[in-house]
Structure formats: structure tokens, C-alpha cells
Enzyme design. Sequence first.
Site, mmCIF file in Angstrom:
data_model
loop_
_atom_site.group_PDB
_atom_site.id
_atom_site.type_symbol
_atom_site.label_atom_id
_atom_site.label_comp_id
_atom_site.label_asym_id
_atom_site.label_seq_id
_atom_site.Cartn_x
_atom_site.Cartn_y
_atom_site.Cartn_z
ATOM 1 N N ASP A 93 0.828 -1.223 0.000
ATOM 2 C CA ASP A 93 0.000 0.000 0.000
ATOM 3 C C ASP A 93 0.857 1.267 0.000
ATOM 4 O O ASP A 93 0.641 2.188 0.796
ATOM 5 C CB ASP A 93 -0.938 0.008 1.220
ATOM 6 C CG ASP A 93 -1.495 -1.370 1.519
ATOM 7 O OD1 ASP A 93 -1.452 -1.793 2.711
ATOM 8 O OD2 ASP A 93 -1.899 -2.060 0.574
ATOM 9 N N GLU A 269 -11.106 -1.711 -3.354
ATOM 10 C CA GLU A 269 -10.433 -0.989 -2.260
ATOM 11 C C GLU A 269 -9.273 -0.187 -2.828
ATOM 12 O O GLU A 269 -9.082 -0.116 -4.041
ATOM 13 C CB GLU A 269 -9.909 -1.977 -1.210
ATOM 14 C CG GLU A 269 -8.819 -2.880 -1.753
ATOM 15 C CD GLU A 269 -8.359 -3.929 -0.770
ATOM 16 O OE1 GLU A 269 -9.088 -4.270 0.168
ATOM 17 O OE2 GLU A 269 -7.217 -4.418 -0.934
ATOM 18 N N HIS A 333 -3.083 -1.384 -5.063
ATOM 19 C CA HIS A 333 -3.083 -0.401 -3.993
ATOM 20 C C HIS A 333 -2.047 0.695 -4.262
ATOM 21 O O HIS A 333 -1.081 0.887 -3.544
ATOM 22 C CB HIS A 333 -2.862 -0.993 -2.618
ATOM 23 C CG HIS A 333 -3.426 -0.082 -1.576
ATOM 24 N ND1 HIS A 333 -4.323 -0.462 -0.614
ATOM 25 C CD2 HIS A 333 -3.260 1.254 -1.405
ATOM 26 C CE1 HIS A 333 -4.660 0.598 0.136
ATOM 27 N NE2 HIS A 333 -4.020 1.643 -0.328
ATOM 28 N N ARG A 366 5.095 -7.772 -0.371
ATOM 29 C CA ARG A 366 4.496 -6.831 -1.327
ATOM 30 C C ARG A 366 5.392 -5.599 -1.293
ATOM 31 O O ARG A 366 5.397 -4.839 -0.334
ATOM 32 C CB ARG A 366 3.061 -6.476 -0.922
ATOM 33 C CG ARG A 366 2.085 -7.633 -0.993
ATOM 34 C CD ARG A 366 0.677 -7.214 -0.581
ATOM 35 N NE ARG A 366 0.576 -6.933 0.853
ATOM 36 C CZ ARG A 366 -0.503 -6.458 1.457
ATOM 37 N NH1 ARG A 366 -1.592 -6.172 0.733
ATOM 38 N NH2 ARG A 366 -0.517 -6.244 2.765
HETATM 39 O O1 AHR Z 1 -2.353 -4.200 3.359
HETATM 40 C C1 AHR Z 1 -3.374 -4.099 4.343
HETATM 41 C C2 AHR Z 1 -4.734 -3.986 3.674
HETATM 42 O O2 AHR Z 1 -4.829 -5.048 2.728
HETATM 43 C C3 AHR Z 1 -4.942 -2.711 2.870
HETATM 44 O O3 AHR Z 1 -5.458 -1.645 3.623
HETATM 45 C C4 AHR Z 1 -5.943 -3.154 1.828
HETATM 46 O O4 AHR Z 1 -5.895 -2.358 0.655
HETATM 47 C C5 AHR Z 1 -5.540 -4.606 1.570
HETATM 48 O O5 AHR Z 1 -6.654 -5.408 1.457
#
Ligand code: AHR
Length: 400
Positions: A93, A269, A333, A366
Site C-alpha cells: 500500500d 479498495e 493499492h 508486497r
Molecule cells: O495491506 C493491508 C490492507 O490489505 C490494505 O489496507 C488493503 O488495501 C488490503 O486489502
Amino acid sequence: MKRILGLVCASALCVLMVGCAAGGNGTVALPDTHDAQTVLTDTVGSSVLPEKKTVFESAAPQAAAPAAEGAETSSSPSVNDDYISPLVTLRADPYLYKHEGRYYFTGSYPEYDRIELTTADSVNGIAAAVPKEIWHMDASFGQKYVWAPELHYVMGQWVIYFAYSQTGLWDIRCCALRCTGDDPMHDEWEYMGVMKKAVGDSFSFSSGMSLDMTVFENNGKWYAIWAQKPSASNLYLAELADPFTLATEPILLTQPEYSWEMVRERVNEGPAVLKHAGKIFVSFSAAATGFEYCMGLLEIDACDDPMVIENWTKYPEPVFQTDESLKIYGPGHNCFVEGDNGEPLCILHFRDYKDITGDSLLDFNRHAHVMKITFDKDGTPQFRIDPEDLYNSQFTDHNK
Ligand code: AHR
């Protein structure tokens, strides 16, 4: 919500605000420097908005549009055109913010228990800079859910939006920190609690998890977009009264509906906002967080009211997804930021392997990467990473 037919192959850029005067005069309003994050430089070819697109041919990528004359560009010359890949390891993220020529980076810390900021005067400088912890959750709480922090300069103050829970997964809510001064790296940060809803709104930040809040300004108004899970994870949009309070009840902006949005989990998201040639694009991430994770896109004319759902268009295909030939697994993200040269960049995370054992949220690989973005001939966003821009450095071990 309108739909764009045909295959979309797209990339996106933030640009200067385009005057929304009727008929358009191509006048480009230079952004407030604080809005650099959602406004990048570009020359608007015409103030007449292009016809709504119905079919997109994938055009040869064009060079990123030159900076508009007088537009804000970085304070220092480009370090180089090649960005370090990964830019930051073990930071899902990723969020990179540019403010008055300086970069600030944050992202989900692997332990999900703290928020760090890293600063540098170039994008690649973030890779070597030392992060500073600016907030730590109360360690007495067993659960650790501090997710996806974003740094914004909103209505004259530094704010960090993040998802947080002190009691468990389903109590995760959109929360905020406020900087008590003008220096986000050195002044104190104050926990402001869960975002507040507008009078009469019984839904926002209440029923089900809420997370991944981002904010943007358009035509003098500020808006928030966040994910909330009444059942699936949907994206909601509302106007802001102040940095910590909604001014309106939310609209449902998008919910998982295509198969690519519902692999293992029904998820929309991680919204991120871009502006280009009189349009606002919202990228988002879809599906579960393994290799099925991918990116979708919405668009609206910047002159239209974002709170009217009929003004929005959703792309029917993902705009970026796993590419095994490039060892890109579960990309998403993202955020968008002006590069060292004022060029448009997308900062996103992905893994370099496909198979994960156990909970994908507890697989910390990630890593944050940089994607150079360009436009199709009609200025439509296009997401792609050239192989020579990938994995060009030893993984810098960032704290873990
Ligand atoms: O990385 C944690 C959460 O995982 C993030 O807030 C969301 O975007 C993903 O599902």
C-alpha cells in the site's frame, strides 16, 4: 454509472486543473502547491472535453505530456530516468507524496502496528533514506491493524489517513492523525480517532470494516473515498466538511460486479485519484490480495458533480494485473505522484512470486515499485511497466 465498452488499455496522469468554464477556454488554473499530489503538470490540448469514449484501441504509448508552462516542477533536476525497482521493499500500500519539491513516503509496515514517514528530495532518494516512526499503536492491544497510511495536506494542515482497529478485524475503521505543526517529519502527531460522519448519516464508518481512505480536491471542494465492507468491500464517496468530518452522506461509487473483481473475495479498495485533461480518474484495487489482485478504473468529467453517480464511468476490464512473464504478481493499492522531472508516476505494490502459503496479508513481500505512466491518443490512462524498468537493484532491506 455509465460503462465504457471495449477493451481498455490505459494509463493515467494527474494534471493541472482545467478551467471548467462553459465551453472551456483551455485556461489552466495552476494548482495550490499543496495539491501537487493530485495535480501534475500537463499541457491541456484543448478545453473541449473529448467525446465519451466507447471503444478504446490500445495506442502506442506517447511520451508523457510536457509540463505546462509555469507549472510546478520538482526543485531538483531529475536524478535519473530509471527509478529503482523495487523502490522500497516490504511496504505494501505504498504512498508517495510530493510537497514543494520534497517527497514523503509511507506504507503499511509489516507488523501493522506503526506509521513511518520517509523523506527525500528525489524519488530514488526514498530508497536510501531512513524512515522515521511518527506514531505507534497502543501496544497493550493484542490485535495489530494499522493499514495503508496516506499523507495529505488538507485544508491547510498535514493529515495522515489510515485504517486502524484496537479490538479486531471487523472493527477496523478509517482513522486520522493530525500534525500539530507544519513539519510532518519533526512536529508531533495527534490521534484524531475514527472519521466523523455527517448529520443524518448512520452508515459511514459504522456498519462493517472501513479502510483505505484517500482524499482529493476538485473545484474548491474536498472529497473522501474509502472502502467499506457491509458485505463485499465497496468504495464510497462523500464531500468533506473538514479533514476529519464528512459534510454529506456517501454515495456508493463502485462495488465488485465483474468476475475479475470477485476472485476469492469480492473487493474494491485502495482508491487513488488522478486528474488529466479535464477528467478525474479513480484507480482502485480488486479481488483478494494474492496474485488475483488487480487494478480497475473509474472516470468522470472534472466539471461534473462527483456526488452524482450517473456522472461516473467504470471500465469493464482491469487496467493492470498479474504478468507472469514480468514476475509481477498481485499488483495494486497504488497512488500517483509527479516524478523528479514532473512526469507522471504510479507507485504500486506487487510480489515477485505467485504462490503464497497462509494468509496473504501476512506475506510481507508486497514491495513498492514505480510505474511510469503515459496516455493513449485520446488522453486515456495507460498502465504498463517496461521490463527494463523492473528489478534493477538489489533489494534494499528497509527495516525488515
Ligand atoms: O495491506 C493491508 C490492507 O490489505 C490494505 O489496507 C488493503 O488495501 C488490503 O486489502
